[in-house]
Design a protein around this motif. Structure first.
Motif, PDB file in Angstrom:
ATOM      1  N   LEU A 146      52.837  48.716  31.666  1.00 21.83           N
ATOM      2  CA  LEU A 146      52.540  47.168  31.469  1.00 21.83           C
ATOM      3  C   LEU A 146      52.644  46.457  33.035  1.00 21.83           C
ATOM      4  O   LEU A 146      51.785  45.539  33.137  1.00 21.83           O
ATOM      5  CB  LEU A 146      53.814  46.513  30.854  1.00 21.83           C
ATOM      6  N   SER A 147      53.408  47.210  33.877  1.00 23.17           N
ATOM      7  CA  SER A 147      53.341  46.836  35.456  1.00 23.17           C
ATOM      8  C   SER A 147      53.874  47.821  36.241  1.00 23.17           C
ATOM      9  O   SER A 147      54.818  48.513  35.712  1.00 23.17           O
ATOM     10  CB  SER A 147      54.294  45.455  35.501  1.00 23.17           C
ATOM     11  N   THR A 148      53.269  47.851  37.380  1.00 23.88           N
ATOM     12  CA  THR A 148      53.590  48.820  38.273  1.00 23.88           C
ATOM     13  C   THR A 148      54.961  48.288  39.004  1.00 23.88           C
ATOM     14  O   THR A 148      55.611  48.890  39.632  1.00 23.88           O
ATOM     15  CB  THR A 148      52.885  49.090  39.329  1.00 23.88           C
ATOM     16  N   GLU A 149      55.131  46.925  38.927  1.00 21.99           N
ATOM     17  CA  GLU A 149      56.639  46.243  39.311  1.00 21.99           C
ATOM     18  C   GLU A 149      57.616  46.683  38.597  1.00 21.99           C
ATOM     19  O   GLU A 149      57.553  45.909  37.413  1.00 21.99           O
ATOM     20  CB  GLU A 149      56.232  44.787  39.799  1.00 21.99           C
ATOM     21  N   GLN A 171      63.362  47.948  42.855  1.00 23.12           N
ATOM     22  CA  GLN A 171      62.116  48.298  43.641  1.00 23.12           C
ATOM     23  C   GLN A 171      62.151  49.273  44.517  1.00 23.12           C
ATOM     24  O   GLN A 171      61.160  50.112  44.568  1.00 23.12           O
ATOM     25  CB  GLN A 171      61.632  46.699  44.150  1.00 23.12           C
ATOM     26  N   ASP A 172      63.304  49.512  45.373  1.00 24.61           N
ATOM     27  CA  ASP A 172      63.193  50.536  46.183  1.00 24.61           C
ATOM     28  C   ASP A 172      63.569  51.944  45.801  1.00 24.61           C
ATOM     29  O   ASP A 172      62.878  52.894  46.020  1.00 24.61           O
ATOM     30  CB  ASP A 172      64.406  50.348  47.260  1.00 24.61           C
ATOM     31  N   VAL A 173      64.097  51.880  44.428  1.00 22.20           N
ATOM     32  CA  VAL A 173      64.094  53.143  43.775  1.00 22.20           C
ATOM     33  C   VAL A 173      62.855  53.381  43.224  1.00 22.20           C
ATOM     34  O   VAL A 173      62.591  54.687  43.353  1.00 22.20           O
ATOM     35  CB  VAL A 173      65.096  52.988  42.568  1.00 22.20           C
ATOM     36  N   ALA A 174      62.075  52.576  42.869  1.00 26.53           N
ATOM     37  CA  ALA A 174      60.751  52.706  42.181  1.00 26.53           C
ATOM     38  C   ALA A 174      59.846  53.592  43.033  1.00 26.53           C
ATOM     39  O   ALA A 174      59.117  54.381  42.904  1.00 26.53           O
ATOM     40  CB  ALA A 174      60.202  51.613  41.380  1.00 26.53           C
ATOM     41  N   ARG A 175      59.867  52.756  44.324  1.00 24.54           N
ATOM     42  CA  ARG A 175      58.947  53.277  45.561  1.00 24.54           C
ATOM     43  C   ARG A 175      59.310  54.579  45.836  1.00 24.54           C
ATOM     44  O   ARG A 175      58.472  55.431  46.281  1.00 24.54           O
ATOM     45  CB  ARG A 175      59.030  52.278  46.671  1.00 24.54           C
ATOM     46  N   ARG A 176      60.640  55.180  45.926  1.00 25.23           N
ATOM     47  CA  ARG A 176      60.938  56.399  46.322  1.00 25.23           C
ATOM     48  C   ARG A 176      60.744  57.554  45.398  1.00 25.23           C
ATOM     49  O   ARG A 176      60.322  58.395  45.894  1.00 25.23           O
ATOM     50  CB  ARG A 176      62.728  56.258  46.756  1.00 25.23           C
ATOM     51  N   VAL A 177      60.968  57.175  44.099  1.00 28.15           N
ATOM     52  CA  VAL A 177      61.068  58.006  43.179  1.00 28.15           C
ATOM     53  C   VAL A 177      59.575  58.372  42.485  1.00 28.15           C
ATOM     54  O   VAL A 177      59.160  59.472  42.300  1.00 28.15           O
ATOM     55  CB  VAL A 177      62.028  57.874  42.019  1.00 28.15           C
ATOM     56  N   PHE A 178      58.702  57.226  42.456  1.00 32.86           N
ATOM     57  CA  PHE A 178      57.614  57.418  41.653  1.00 32.86           C
ATOM     58  C   PHE A 178      56.323  56.957  42.591  1.00 32.86           C
ATOM     59  O   PHE A 178      55.872  55.858  42.982  1.00 32.86           O
ATOM     60  CB  PHE A 178      57.543  56.407  40.444  1.00 32.86           C
ATOM     61  N   PRO A 179      55.640  58.026  43.043  1.00 27.21           N
ATOM     62  CA  PRO A 179      54.515  57.814  43.925  1.00 27.21           C
ATOM     63  C   PRO A 179      53.336  57.455  42.986  1.00 27.21           C
ATOM     64  O   PRO A 179      53.305  57.751  41.745  1.00 27.21           O
ATOM     65  CB  PRO A 179      54.259  59.361  44.410  1.00 27.21           C
ATOM     66  N   ALA A 180      52.334  56.381  43.473  1.00 29.27           N
ATOM     67  CA  ALA A 180      51.418  55.803  42.705  1.00 29.27           C
ATOM     68  C   ALA A 180      50.539  57.175  41.701  1.00 29.27           C
ATOM     69  O   ALA A 180      50.162  56.778  40.856  1.00 29.27           O
ATOM     70  CB  ALA A 180      50.370  55.362  43.563  1.00 29.27           C
ATOM     71  N   ARG A 181      50.355  58.162  42.256  1.00 29.11           N
ATOM     72  CA  ARG A 181      49.426  59.164  41.948  1.00 29.11           C
ATOM     73  C   ARG A 181      50.225  59.745  40.467  1.00 29.11           C
ATOM     74  O   ARG A 181      49.314  60.354  39.603  1.00 29.11           O
ATOM     75  CB  ARG A 181      49.342  60.391  42.629  1.00 29.11           C
ATOM     76  N   LEU A 182      51.548  59.704  40.466  1.00 28.66           N
ATOM     77  CA  LEU A 182      51.940  60.235  39.354  1.00 28.66           C
ATOM     78  C   LEU A 182      52.174  59.077  38.140  1.00 28.66           C
ATOM     79  O   LEU A 182      51.968  59.289  37.168  1.00 28.66           O
ATOM     80  CB  LEU A 182      53.701  60.496  39.552  1.00 28.66           C
ATOM     81  N   LEU A 183      52.103  57.752  38.430  1.00 29.07           N
ATOM     82  CA  LEU A 183      52.123  56.769  37.481  1.00 29.07           C
ATOM     83  C   LEU A 183      50.594  56.901  37.085  1.00 29.07           C
ATOM     84  O   LEU A 183      50.481  56.384  35.791  1.00 29.07           O
ATOM     85  CB  LEU A 183      52.370  55.165  38.095  1.00 29.07           C
ATOM     86  N   GLU A 184      49.558  56.986  37.752  1.00 27.44           N
ATOM     87  CA  GLU A 184      48.424  57.160  37.439  1.00 27.44           C
ATOM     88  C   GLU A 184      48.049  58.484  36.168  1.00 27.44           C
ATOM     89  O   GLU A 184      47.244  58.200  35.419  1.00 27.44           O
ATOM     90  CB  GLU A 184      47.244  57.540  38.507  1.00 27.44           C
ATOM     91  N   ARG A 185      48.918  59.293  36.054  1.00 27.60           N
ATOM     92  CA  ARG A 185      48.944  60.505  35.087  1.00 27.60           C
ATOM     93  C   ARG A 185      49.325  59.901  33.820  1.00 27.60           C
ATOM     94  O   ARG A 185      49.238  60.286  32.503  1.00 27.60           O
ATOM     95  CB  ARG A 185      50.052  61.389  35.447  1.00 27.60           C
TER      96      ARG A 185
END
Length: 339
Positions: A38-41, A16-30
């Protein structure tokens, strides 16, 4: 809006901490509209009912540092999985033979991660040829300005020779960046031919010649069984007096005991961003020798630079959604000579 049934399903697999550091929400929205996250978690393990449910639906797995091993059991729980997109450099820790046997396509963000390592290396090369670190120490010790050429009459970057060991992704990017400077760049790599070296902006030479003739030697070879201690006591003895040795690759590529002995002679400098082990014993001579600069594995992607790797991975997913080929594929055969 695209048909949901035609969209590729994506699952994240990393702590989880890697996902938070590497992937800002705005990038996942792309990832919209041709892809379905399937899940942001992220999946932090592959054994729980939730993980098995997501694996069963995933066409694409976006992985990061700390992703668990993708073995036969995991792959059997992911019948639709076709792609593994790794948002970091090396995928060796979680992508194994089972993935290749299954015919999965793999991509990494190694090209994106090469950028900050190359930038760090070029900065250190320029500082080394100007003897900046040594002069700064003198100024701090004397509490006074000094005349640099009184200490280092040959300082400067004009026409100095820089030796790059390894035409890896990082090594190649270092060579490209060095084109902007009046430096003589040589490279040693058994997989590189002279014409390709010239196209990069360097002259291909043997390792012995590179080590003995370069003002700065920078190591960019992969860590493989065959490259352990490739910079051994013999090569270290060949380094020219006053040279600087830079290592941003891996500590195990160097005979560190031999390196320290040579440094303690007083005629060699070293910039070490990596060592083996990562944290040296507290009594290590590398900590106290004035000719050594130790940095805490800072050359690779950190802070704002992590987003470059995430953006590269997201773009790979978007390419797949458009029916295009991966831009940065990793093949099983590549593992024999890449980290």
């Amino acid at each position: 809006m695209s048909d949901p049934s035609s969209r590729l399903n994506i699952a994240l697999a990393m702590p989880q901490d890697v996902a938070r550091r590497v992937f800002p929400a705005r990038l996942l929205e792309r990832l919209e509209p041709g892809l379905n996250l399937l899940s942001t978690e992220p999946l932090q393990e592959f054994d729980s009912p939730r993980s098995r449910s997501l694996l069963a639906r995933a066409d694409i797995l976006i992985t990061g540092w700390g992703c668990p091993q993708l073995d036969e059991t995991v792959l059997n729980a992911a019948p639709n999985l076709r792609y593994i997109l790794h948002a970091a450099g090396s995928a060796k820790h979680h992508v194994g033979q089972a993935c290749w046997d299954r015919g999965l396509q793999v991509s990494t963000a190694a090209e994106a991660n090469a950028v900050p390592v190359a930038e760090y290396t070029v900065a250190m090369i320029l500082l080394a040829n100007k003897n900046v670190l040594q002069l700064a120490r003198i100024v701090h010790t004397l509490h006074s300005a000094v005349e640099p050429e009184d200490y280092y009459p040959q300082l400067g970057n004009f026409r100095k020779r820089v030796g790059i060991i390894g035409a890896s992704k990082i090594g190649r990017h270092v060579i490209r960046l060095l084109r902007s400077y009046d430096l003589e760049v040589v490279v040693a790599d058994p997989y590189l031919d002279p014409e390709e070296a010239i196209e990069l902006g360097a002259e291909l030479v043997g390792l012995d010649e590179l080590v003995a003739s370069s003002d700065v030697v920078s190591l960019h070879a992969p860590s493989l069984p065959s490259t352990r201690h490739m910079i051994d006591a013999r090569q270290i003895a060949r380094l020219r007096p006053g040279a600087t040795f830079i290592n941003t690759a891996r500590g195990e590529l160097v005979d560190q005991d031999a390196l320290l002995r040579r440094i303690e002679q007083g005629d060699l400098y070293a910039v070490l961003d990596v060592t083996t082990p990562w944290s040296l014993p507290t009594d290590s001579g590398f900590y106290v020798n004035p000719n050594v600069l130790l940095t805490p594995h800072v050359a690779g992607s950190l802070g704002s630079e992590l987003e470059r790797m995430a953006a590269s991975t997201v773009e790979e997913a978007l390419r797949l959604s458009r029916g295009e080929a991966l831009r940065f594929p990793l093949r099983a055969a590549d593992l024999a000579f890449t980290a």
